[in-house]
Design an enzyme around this catalytic site. Structure first.
Site: not given
Length: 134
Positions: A68, A104, A107, A111, A120, A122
């Site tokens: 990704c 932050h 996310h 998947d 996952r 990310c």
């Protein structure tokens, strides 16, 4: 009512502590460009910590190559992540925040590797640091 975290700082204190890019991602919920982060293709043994407060977030045993463009993990350290429903950009996602300081991170999606958790995480490289001695 604003949530209280273990680490509390003013935005001015965060700006003094973090670089401009770190502040943008960690405190303003920004995203680094894909395939640019130092930890995207990093697979050494150790722990990943929050760049803002140094809380341990992820173990290297749970990192995998997802393709990704951001560091991906199939699970977080228990209790280290706060999960927030994110409806920005016309999508419904689950935002991940450091449970210790509210910064932050990225996310989490469903998947990931089905042979482990199916998740996952990310995560922006700029939002984490790596400790090889863990």
């Amino acid at each position: 009512m604003e949530k209280k975290y273990g680490v509390q700082k003013t935005e001015e204190e965060w700006k003094q502590q973090l670089s401009a890019e770190e502040y943008y991602v960690l405190r303003q919920k920004g995203t680094e460009r894909p395939h640019t982060g130092q930890y995207n293709l990093h697979f050494e043994d150790g722990d990943y910590h929050c760049k803002a407060c140094n809380a341990t977030l992820f173990k290297s045993d749970h990192k995998f190559e997802s393709g990704c463009g951001w560091p991906s993990f199939d699970q977080a350290v228990e209790g280290a992540i706060e999960y927030i429903r994110d409806t920005s950009h016309g999508m419904i996602r689950t935002e991940t925040l450091c449970a210790n300081c509210g910064s932050h991170l990225g996310h989490v999606f469903n998947d990931g590797p089905q042979e482990t958790t199916g998740q996952r995480y990310c995560i922006n490289s700029v939002s984490i640091d790596f400790d090889p001695t863990a």
